[in-house]
Design a protein around this motif. Structure first.
Motif, PDB file in Angstrom:
ATOM      1  N   GLY A   1       0.832  -1.194   0.000  1.00 35.53           N
ATOM      2  CA  GLY A   1       0.000   0.000   0.000  1.00 35.53           C
ATOM      3  C   GLY A   1       0.866   1.244   0.000  1.00 35.53           C
ATOM      4  N   ASP A   2       0.315   2.305  -0.588  1.00 35.84           N
ATOM      5  CA  ASP A   2       1.076   3.563  -0.532  1.00 35.84           C
ATOM      6  C   ASP A   2       0.997   4.191   0.869  1.00 35.84           C
ATOM      7  OD1 ASP A   2      -1.535   4.419  -0.685  1.00 35.84           O
ATOM      8  OD2 ASP A   2      -1.227   5.811  -2.362  1.00 35.84           O
ATOM      9  N   THR A   3       0.306   3.523   1.793  1.00 37.19           N
ATOM     10  CA  THR A   3       0.426   3.885   3.214  1.00 37.19           C
ATOM     11  C   THR A   3       1.876   3.801   3.668  1.00 37.19           C
ATOM     12  OG1 THR A   3      -0.195   1.593   3.678  1.00 37.19           O
ATOM     13  CG2 THR A   3      -1.858   3.278   4.120  1.00 37.19           C
TER      14      THR A   3
ATOM     15  N   ASP B   1      -0.140  -0.796  -4.975  1.00 39.38           N
ATOM     16  CA  ASP B   1      -0.819   0.466  -5.241  1.00 39.38           C
ATOM     17  C   ASP B   1      -0.116   1.265  -6.327  1.00 39.38           C
ATOM     18  OD1 ASP B   1      -2.967   0.439  -3.513  1.00 39.38           O
ATOM     19  OD2 ASP B   1      -1.989   1.622  -1.935  1.00 39.38           O
TER      20      ASP B   1
ATOM     21  N   GLU C   1      -7.121   4.369  -7.070  1.00 37.08           N
ATOM     22  CA  GLU C   1      -8.169   5.015  -6.278  1.00 37.08           C
ATOM     23  C   GLU C   1      -9.071   5.861  -7.156  1.00 37.08           C
ATOM     24  OE1 GLU C   1      -6.564   7.349  -3.083  1.00 37.08           O
ATOM     25  OE2 GLU C   1      -5.416   5.681  -2.253  1.00 37.08           O
TER      26      GLU C   1
ATOM     27  N   LYS D   1      -3.709  -1.632  -7.789  1.00 41.35           N
ATOM     28  CA  LYS D   1      -4.872  -0.961  -7.201  1.00 41.35           C
ATOM     29  C   LYS D   1      -4.787   0.523  -7.504  1.00 41.35           C
ATOM     30  CE  LYS D   1      -5.452  -0.688  -2.490  1.00 41.35           C
ATOM     31  NZ  LYS D   1      -5.391   0.770  -2.214  1.00 41.35           N
TER      32      LYS D   1
HETATM   33 NA    NA Z   1      -3.303   2.890  -0.612  1.00 42.37          NA
END
Ligand code: NA
Ligand code: KIV
Length: 266
Positions: free
Chosen positions: A44-46, A84, A114, A112
């Motif tokens: 994830g880009d988290t 992501d 958004e 993924k």
């Molecule tokens: Na993300």
């Protein structure tokens, strides 16, 4: 563990077998999580917040995503890998294709992105070219500056209806998975019923086909001290990270996570 494939995930949805997913950013955790039975690993880009210490995901580059995807790929033993597309790396179908190529070559099996129905052309382009797509809807953190903060989405019935419509349109364009973040539990359930592809929720209630959490959050590690309502600390009562990850998988599979206290009720 047998390799998790998109076909297998689709079958899990049809049978009502819950899908367990976690974010993952490095090889050792990829190894540990895949051994623990986590079905899907999300780079994830988290990572911009969790690893890099930024206050949003916007500073993350495609190079960062490629690097961490390659790390996860090396440690993984059979989980399905999703990466992501980071901020502004998919603003046209052509750019989405170029960016996704790098993630897939680094080891992703799906990308993924958004957003809503406006992404259809990109979803179609990617799918046609052999890149499975997960569409992330609801709270989409790359748009934090448009939303004016990290806020629960789809609370008003009009917006909820719009999100269900977007999910259907994205599925029709070829999206093979939907991820929905921070919506009322009833909407999470409606979304899962509205499409035939797996719907994975984070803060979207118990009615989705699967769950995802940020790895560090569910291990009780926090940089800011703020923990979202939907997080449960799976280290509680466990004596190892391996055991905590196994108990997360078990709780998702048997439906004990998320409990009501982890859900936005409306
Ligand atoms: Na993300
Ligand atoms: O970047 C991420 O970790 C995510 C999850 C929160 C779903 O997109």
């Amino acid at each position: 563990m047998t390799n998790i494939t998109l076909t297998r995930l689709q079958t899990m949805k049809q049978r009502g077998d819950k899908i367990a997913m976690l974010t993952c950013y490095d090889a050792t955790f990829a190894h540990t999580a895949s051994i623990a039975g986590v079905d899907m690993l999300l780079i994830g880009d988290t990572l911009g917040m969790i690893l890099q210490g930024h206050d949003s995901t916007l500073p993350v580059t495609l190079g960062d995503m490629v690097y961490h995807t390659a790390c996860v790929k090396r440690g993984n033993t059979g989980s399905f890998i999703i990466a992501d597309l980071s901020f502004l790396t998919y603003s046209s179908p052509e750019q989405a294709l170029m960016s996704s190529g790098l993630l897939m070559q680094a080891g992703a099996q799906m990308v993924k992105l958004e957003g809503g129905a406006w992404l259809c052309e990109s979803v179609r382009q990617l799918t046609r070219n052999g890149v499975p797509v997960c569409a992330h809807i609801g709270l989409t953190p790359q748009s934090v500056n448009v939303f004016g903060g990290f806020k629960v989405q789809g609370r008003d019935p009009e917006h909820a209806k719009e999100l269900v419509e977007s999910a259907k349109i994205l599925e029709e364009a070829g999206a093979a998975m939907i991820l929905v973040e921070a919506v009322p539990a009833s909407l999470g359930k409606s979304l899962s019923e509205a499409v035939s592809v797996p719907v994975i929720g984070i803060g979207a209630g118990a009615g989705t086909d699967g769950q995802v959490l940020v790895l560090h959050d569910m291990l009780g590690l926090t940089l800011t001290g703020r923990v979202p309502k939907f997080v449960r600390n799976f280290m509680t009562g466990q004596d190892s990270i391996q055991a905590a990850l196994q108990s997360y998988v078990a709780a998702v599979k048997d439906g004990t996570f998320p409990a009501e206290e982890h859900c936005y009720l409306e």
